[in-house]
Design a protein around this motif. Structure first.
Motif, PDB file in Angstrom:
ATOM      1  N   MET A   1       0.852  -1.177   0.000  1.00  0.00           N
ATOM      2  CA  MET A   1       0.000   0.000   0.000  1.00  0.00           C
ATOM      3  C   MET A   1       0.896   1.239   0.000  1.00  0.00           C
ATOM      4  SD  MET A   1      -3.241   1.059   0.233  1.00  0.00           S
ATOM      5  CE  MET A   1      -3.873  -0.574   0.442  1.00  0.00           C
ATOM      6  N   LEU A   2       0.591   2.209  -0.815  1.00  0.00           N
ATOM      7  CA  LEU A   2       1.355   3.460  -0.876  1.00  0.00           C
ATOM      8  C   LEU A   2       0.615   4.535  -0.107  1.00  0.00           C
ATOM      9  CD1 LEU A   2       2.313   3.523  -4.643  1.00  0.00           C
ATOM     10  CD2 LEU A   2       3.806   3.067  -2.725  1.00  0.00           C
ATOM     11  N   SER A   3       1.328   5.374   0.613  1.00  0.00           N
ATOM     12  CA  SER A   3       0.694   6.500   1.277  1.00  0.00           C
ATOM     13  C   SER A   3       0.910   7.751   0.440  1.00  0.00           C
ATOM     14  CB  SER A   3       1.261   6.689   2.691  1.00  0.00           C
ATOM     15  OG  SER A   3       2.615   7.046   2.618  1.00  0.00           O
ATOM     16  N   LEU A   4       0.086   8.762   0.670  1.00  0.00           N
ATOM     17  CA  LEU A   4       0.196  10.024  -0.074  1.00  0.00           C
ATOM     18  C   LEU A   4       0.735  11.108   0.840  1.00  0.00           C
ATOM     19  CD1 LEU A   4      -3.241  10.087  -1.917  1.00  0.00           C
ATOM     20  CD2 LEU A   4      -1.014   9.771  -2.932  1.00  0.00           C
ATOM     21  N   PRO A   5       2.030  11.329   0.918  1.00  0.00           N
ATOM     22  CA  PRO A   5       2.545  12.379   1.791  1.00  0.00           C
ATOM     23  C   PRO A   5       2.420  13.757   1.182  1.00  0.00           C
ATOM     24  CG  PRO A   5       4.356  11.293   0.713  1.00  0.00           C
ATOM     25  CD  PRO A   5       3.094  10.572   0.290  1.00  0.00           C
ATOM     26  N   PHE A   6       2.053  13.894  -0.087  1.00  0.00           N
ATOM     27  CA  PHE A   6       1.896  15.169  -0.773  1.00  0.00           C
ATOM     28  C   PHE A   6       3.173  16.007  -0.748  1.00  0.00           C
ATOM     29  CE2 PHE A   6      -2.363  14.685  -1.922  1.00  0.00           C
ATOM     30  CZ  PHE A   6      -2.920  13.899  -0.937  1.00  0.00           C
ATOM     31  N   ALA A 107       2.370  14.483  -8.954  1.00  0.00           N
ATOM     32  CA  ALA A 107       2.406  14.259 -10.398  1.00  0.00           C
ATOM     33  C   ALA A 107       3.198  12.993 -10.726  1.00  0.00           C
ATOM     34  CB  ALA A 107       3.007  15.465 -11.112  1.00  0.00           C
ATOM     35  N   GLN A 108       4.245  12.722  -9.969  1.00  0.00           N
ATOM     36  CA  GLN A 108       5.062  11.523 -10.192  1.00  0.00           C
ATOM     37  C   GLN A 108       4.873  10.556  -9.022  1.00  0.00           C
ATOM     38  OE1 GLN A 108       9.108  12.699 -10.984  1.00  0.00           O
ATOM     39  NE2 GLN A 108       8.543  13.803 -12.831  1.00  0.00           N
ATOM     40  N   PHE A 109       3.632  10.131  -8.847  1.00  0.00           N
ATOM     41  CA  PHE A 109       3.289   9.257  -7.725  1.00  0.00           C
ATOM     42  C   PHE A 109       4.013   7.918  -7.801  1.00  0.00           C
ATOM     43  CE2 PHE A 109       0.399   6.127  -5.734  1.00  0.00           C
ATOM     44  CZ  PHE A 109       0.445   6.613  -4.439  1.00  0.00           C
ATOM     45  N   LEU A 110       3.994   7.295  -8.985  1.00  0.00           N
ATOM     46  CA  LEU A 110       4.638   6.006  -9.171  1.00  0.00           C
ATOM     47  C   LEU A 110       5.009   5.872 -10.641  1.00  0.00           C
ATOM     48  CD1 LEU A 110       5.314   3.172  -7.925  1.00  0.00           C
ATOM     49  CD2 LEU A 110       3.011   2.481  -8.589  1.00  0.00           C
ATOM     50  N   SER A 111       6.257   5.523 -10.911  1.00  0.00           N
ATOM     51  CA  SER A 111       6.652   5.393 -12.317  1.00  0.00           C
ATOM     52  C   SER A 111       5.938   4.194 -12.933  1.00  0.00           C
ATOM     53  CB  SER A 111       8.168   5.261 -12.453  1.00  0.00           C
ATOM     54  OG  SER A 111       8.572   3.933 -12.200  1.00  0.00           O
ATOM     55  N   CYS A 119       8.194  -7.716  -9.840  1.00  0.00           N
ATOM     56  CA  CYS A 119       8.992  -7.844  -8.609  1.00  0.00           C
ATOM     57  C   CYS A 119       8.553  -6.849  -7.530  1.00  0.00           C
ATOM     58  CB  CYS A 119      10.473  -7.634  -8.916  1.00  0.00           C
ATOM     59  SG  CYS A 119      11.154  -8.907  -9.986  1.00  0.00           S
ATOM     60  N   ASN A 120       7.937  -5.747  -7.945  1.00  0.00           N
ATOM     61  CA  ASN A 120       7.516  -4.719  -6.979  1.00  0.00           C
ATOM     62  C   ASN A 120       6.193  -5.055  -6.301  1.00  0.00           C
ATOM     63  OD1 ASN A 120       9.778  -3.085  -7.360  1.00  0.00           O
ATOM     64  ND2 ASN A 120       8.867  -2.156  -9.177  1.00  0.00           N
ATOM     65  N   GLY A 121       5.381  -5.902  -6.929  1.00  0.00           N
ATOM     66  CA  GLY A 121       4.141  -6.345  -6.293  1.00  0.00           C
ATOM     67  C   GLY A 121       2.985  -5.369  -6.319  1.00  0.00           C
ATOM     68  N   TYR A 122       3.062  -4.330  -7.135  1.00  0.00           N
ATOM     69  CA  TYR A 122       1.943  -3.384  -7.207  1.00  0.00           C
ATOM     70  C   TYR A 122       0.760  -3.964  -7.974  1.00  0.00           C
ATOM     71  CZ  TYR A 122       5.221   0.112  -5.522  1.00  0.00           C
ATOM     72  OH  TYR A 122       6.131   0.801  -4.767  1.00  0.00           O
ATOM     73  N   LEU A 123       1.040  -4.795  -8.961  1.00  0.00           N
ATOM     74  CA  LEU A 123      -0.018  -5.414  -9.755  1.00  0.00           C
ATOM     75  C   LEU A 123      -0.213  -6.857  -9.314  1.00  0.00           C
ATOM     76  CD1 LEU A 123       0.801  -4.161 -13.366  1.00  0.00           C
ATOM     77  CD2 LEU A 123      -1.017  -3.383 -11.849  1.00  0.00           C
ATOM     78  N   LEU A 124      -1.471  -7.231  -9.079  1.00  0.00           N
ATOM     79  CA  LEU A 124      -1.824  -8.597  -8.747  1.00  0.00           C
ATOM     80  C   LEU A 124      -2.990  -8.971  -9.635  1.00  0.00           C
ATOM     81  CD1 LEU A 124      -1.362 -11.040  -6.912  1.00  0.00           C
ATOM     82  CD2 LEU A 124      -2.960 -10.030  -5.298  1.00  0.00           C
ATOM     83  N   ASP A 125      -2.794  -9.920 -10.508  1.00  0.00           N
ATOM     84  CA  ASP A 125      -3.818 -10.302 -11.496  1.00  0.00           C
ATOM     85  C   ASP A 125      -4.274  -9.092 -12.306  1.00  0.00           C
ATOM     86  OD1 ASP A 125      -3.754 -12.974 -10.686  1.00  0.00           O
ATOM     87  OD2 ASP A 125      -5.236 -12.606  -9.102  1.00  0.00           O
ATOM     88  N   ASP A 126      -3.318  -8.252 -12.689  1.00  0.00           N
ATOM     89  CA  ASP A 126      -3.572  -7.049 -13.497  1.00  0.00           C
ATOM     90  C   ASP A 126      -4.485  -6.048 -12.786  1.00  0.00           C
ATOM     91  OD1 ASP A 126      -2.944  -5.558 -15.758  1.00  0.00           O
ATOM     92  OD2 ASP A 126      -4.693  -6.274 -16.879  1.00  0.00           O
TER      93      ASP A 126
END
Length: 193
Positions: A1-6, A107-111, A119-126
């Motif tokens: 989970m990513l947090s939004l520190p702004f 604007a550049q939250f995640l490349s 390997c980063n695990g952000y996508l699970l089953d697309d």
């Protein structure tokens, strides 16, 4: 989970529970990234008596700032019913929202490369999830202002009333003083200041 520190940097927080206020799941991320969709606004959710939404720019908010990144913003979604001159302080790093600034984000939250890399695990089953936790700071209306004048300009008058609490007169007049060639005096009526 990513947090939004702004902030300009991204803080990554790993935890086993979802965000407290809103969870936004994106399915078929690979299809979304290949569309021409510039922006998606989530449904509204309420926190602290205000309505909010997440704004997702799957391919970045603009070609310069967010190029090759996912951009994510928190936005007030119902500002028409707020009073004239409204202001609001919210989120974990204290962000200021007002009539001129109804959203904050990164604007550049995640490349896109990081997002797509298995390997980063952000996508699970697309699928990918984004979340929001909003903390609204309720302004109590209390405060004060201190103004210090080094050398008062012409027009400043100081009136000291000796033994004020013991005075019996209904109205007290100051001595006459002049400001810009006009004569004035100040009065204090009992029960008023």
């Amino acid at each position: 989970m990513l947090s939004l520190p702004f902030l300009t940097s991204i803080s990554r927080t790993f935890r086993s529970f979802p965000p407290a206020d809103y969870l936004f799941k994106v399915e078929s991320v690979s299809v979304l990234l290949n569309t021409k969709m510039e922006k998606y606004e989530s449904g509204s959710f309420e926190v602290g008596g205000y309505k909010w939404r997440l704004c997702l720019y799957p391919n970045g908010i603009n070609k310069c700032e967010g190029k090759r990144h996912v951009s994510l913003y928190l936005e007030l979604s119902d500002t028409e019913n707020l009073p004239l001159g409204w202001e609001l302080y919210a989120d974990q790093k204290v962000r200021h929202f007002n009539v001129m600034k109804t959203r904050c984000g990164i604007a550049q939250f995640l490349s896109l490369d990081e997002l797509k890399d298995p390997c980063n695990g952000y996508l699970l089953d697309d699928c990918c999830s984004f979340g929001a936790e909003v903390f609204v700071i309720k302004y109590s209306g209390k405060g004060e202002c201190l103004s210090v004048i080094k050398d008062p300009a012409d027009g400043t008058f100081t009136w000291e009333i000796k033994n004020f609490s013991e005075r019996k007169e209904e109205t007290i007049y100051s001595e006459i003083f002049t400001v810009k060639k006009v004569k004035w005096h100040v009065l204090n009526e009992s029960g008023r200041s």
